[in-house]
Scaffold this active site. Sequence first.
Site, short mmCIF file in Angstrom:
data_model
loop_
_atom_site.label_atom_id
_atom_site.label_comp_id
_atom_site.label_asym_id
_atom_site.label_seq_id
_atom_site.Cartn_x
_atom_site.Cartn_y
_atom_site.Cartn_z
N ILE A 102 0.88 -1.17 0.00
CA ILE A 102 0.00 0.00 0.00
C ILE A 102 0.92 1.22 0.00
O ILE A 102 1.90 1.27 0.74
CB ILE A 102 -0.97 0.01 1.20
CG1 ILE A 102 -1.89 1.25 1.15
CG2 ILE A 102 -0.25 -0.07 2.53
CD1 ILE A 102 -3.07 1.18 2.13
N ALA A 103 0.63 2.17 -0.87
CA ALA A 103 1.47 3.38 -0.92
C ALA A 103 0.66 4.51 -1.54
O ALA A 103 -0.21 4.30 -2.39
CB ALA A 103 2.73 3.13 -1.74
N GLU A 136 2.78 -7.70 6.93
CA GLU A 136 4.04 -7.40 7.62
C GLU A 136 4.31 -5.91 7.47
O GLU A 136 4.03 -5.34 6.41
CB GLU A 136 5.22 -8.17 7.01
CG GLU A 136 5.30 -9.62 7.41
CD GLU A 136 4.72 -10.53 6.36
OE1 GLU A 136 4.51 -10.07 5.22
OE2 GLU A 136 4.47 -11.71 6.67
N ASN A 141 8.02 1.73 10.88
CA ASN A 141 7.02 2.41 10.05
C ASN A 141 5.79 2.79 10.88
O ASN A 141 4.74 2.14 10.84
CB ASN A 141 6.63 1.54 8.86
CG ASN A 141 5.88 2.31 7.78
OD1 ASN A 141 5.39 3.41 8.04
ND2 ASN A 141 5.80 1.75 6.59
N TYR A 148 -2.95 0.76 10.32
CA TYR A 148 -3.43 -0.61 10.52
C TYR A 148 -4.11 -0.77 11.88
O TYR A 148 -5.14 -1.41 12.00
CB TYR A 148 -2.27 -1.61 10.39
CG TYR A 148 -1.52 -1.51 9.07
CD1 TYR A 148 -2.21 -1.25 7.89
CD2 TYR A 148 -0.14 -1.69 9.01
CE1 TYR A 148 -1.53 -1.17 6.67
CE2 TYR A 148 0.54 -1.61 7.81
CZ TYR A 148 -0.16 -1.34 6.65
OH TYR A 148 0.51 -1.25 5.46
C1 COA Z 1 1.21 4.34 5.06
C2 COA Z 1 0.58 5.24 4.01
C3 COA Z 1 0.04 4.36 2.87
C4 COA Z 1 -0.60 6.01 4.65
O1 COA Z 1 -1.28 6.72 3.64
P1 COA Z 1 -1.92 8.17 3.88
O2 COA Z 1 -2.78 8.47 2.72
O3 COA Z 1 -0.86 9.16 4.19
O4 COA Z 1 -2.78 7.90 5.20
P2 COA Z 1 -4.17 8.58 5.60
O5 COA Z 1 -4.14 10.04 5.36
O6 COA Z 1 -5.27 7.81 4.96
O7 COA Z 1 -4.15 8.35 7.17
C5 COA Z 1 -4.94 7.32 7.76
C6 COA Z 1 -4.35 6.97 9.13
O8 COA Z 1 -3.01 6.52 8.98
C7 COA Z 1 -2.22 6.97 10.08
N1 COA Z 1 -1.18 7.88 9.59
C8 COA Z 1 -1.01 8.30 8.32
N2 COA Z 1 0.10 9.05 8.24
C9 COA Z 1 0.63 9.11 9.47
C10 COA Z 1 1.78 9.73 10.03
N3 COA Z 1 2.62 10.45 9.26
N4 COA Z 1 2.05 9.55 11.35
C11 COA Z 1 1.22 8.82 12.12
N5 COA Z 1 0.10 8.21 11.65
C12 COA Z 1 -0.20 8.36 10.35
C13 COA Z 1 -3.18 7.66 11.02
O9 COA Z 1 -3.70 6.68 11.88
C14 COA Z 1 -4.27 8.14 10.08
O10 COA Z 1 -5.52 8.27 10.73
P3 COA Z 1 -5.94 9.72 11.32
O11 COA Z 1 -6.03 10.63 10.13
O12 COA Z 1 -7.24 9.45 11.96
O13 COA Z 1 -4.83 10.12 12.28
C15 COA Z 1 1.61 6.29 3.47
O14 COA Z 1 2.24 6.90 4.59
C16 COA Z 1 2.67 5.71 2.55
O15 COA Z 1 2.47 5.60 1.34
N6 COA Z 1 3.85 5.33 3.11
C17 COA Z 1 4.95 4.78 2.31
C18 COA Z 1 4.67 3.37 1.90
C19 COA Z 1 4.49 2.48 3.11
O16 COA Z 1 5.19 2.59 4.11
N7 COA Z 1 3.51 1.55 3.01
C20 COA Z 1 3.21 0.62 4.07
C21 COA Z 1 3.97 -0.64 3.88
S1 COA Z 1 3.63 -1.81 5.19
#
Ligand code: COA
Length: 217
Positions: A102-103, A136, A141, A148
């Site tokens: 997921i990204a 995983e 992270n 999650y």
């Molecule tokens: C993980 C990832 C997919 C989250 O996507 P995102 O669109 O930024 O997330 P959202 O805006 O939908 O946030 C949803 C929830 O995620 C968590 N979250 C997202 N970014 C966060 C941050 N920087 N710090 C802490 N919590 C965070 C929070 O719980 C948030 O809920 P909230 O808004 O009620 O606090 C994104 O950070 C990403 O692409 N990371 C790089 C790839 C990666 O690490 N993938 C996971 C592999 S296991």
Amino acid sequence: MNLNGLPYVIEPMQLPDVAEVMEIERLSFPSPWSARAYRYELQENNLSHHLVARPQRPLAKKEPGFLDRLQRSLGAAASPGVSILGYGGFWLMAGEAHISTIAVRPEWRQRGIGELLLVAMLERAVELGGDVATLEVRVSNVAAQSLYHKYGFAKVGLRPRYYSDGGEDALIMTTKHLTSAAFQSAFQRLKAELRQKLVERFSPQPQEVLDSPSTIP
Ligand SMILES: CC(C)(COP(=O)(O)OP(=O)(O)OC[C@H]1O[C@@H](n2cnc3c(N)ncnc32)[C@H](O)[C@@H]1OP(=O)(O)O)[C@@H](O)C(=O)NCCC(=O)NCCS
């Protein structure tokens, strides 16, 4: 989830999406999957389900990048605008939806897109008969773990030195039964909250605002 009125659509990933997915993949992971791996998942792995999040309409790239300028100087068409904001995938095996990736585009993070993708994957997994979801995640992270955790994934184990780049450990996180009353009641509440957040954040904005994520409050 009902996406009516939201600025995003969720669709199955298709082969022509792979180039743009790779752009996000390289920006998101220290050891990105290859384009070939994605093509395999889409064309040959029947257990694999991949989704993309798109804006309602393609967005122009703000500044032409190096490749656009190079293509233009060579007389080739510039790369099209941004049409994928994020993606996610899972394998469904013996009732277990194993989230494999997921990204979200870095400049589009923390706007609910990752959450929308996770919701869409969990819904799709249930439609396909999935009973639990597992994954995983790197111990470092925090952002992903928080996402999650919000959706009921709990830590159930550790895979020591799971990642080949640097040998970081992976946490194993798993949900309760996806169709259980406890999971579904929390899931429906979270979906309603997400929908409200996306509507409140985006609906009053003119469509053009989508072109400039930095201007969104
Ligand atoms: C993980 C990832 C997919 C989250 O996507 P995102 O669109 O930024 O997330 P959202 O805006 O939908 O946030 C949803 C929830 O995620 C968590 N979250 C997202 N970014 C966060 C941050 N920087 N710090 C802490 N919590 C965070 C929070 O719980 C948030 O809920 P909230 O808004 O009620 O606090 C994104 O950070 C990403 O692409 N990371 C790089 C790839 C990666 O690490 N993938 C996971 C592999 S296991």
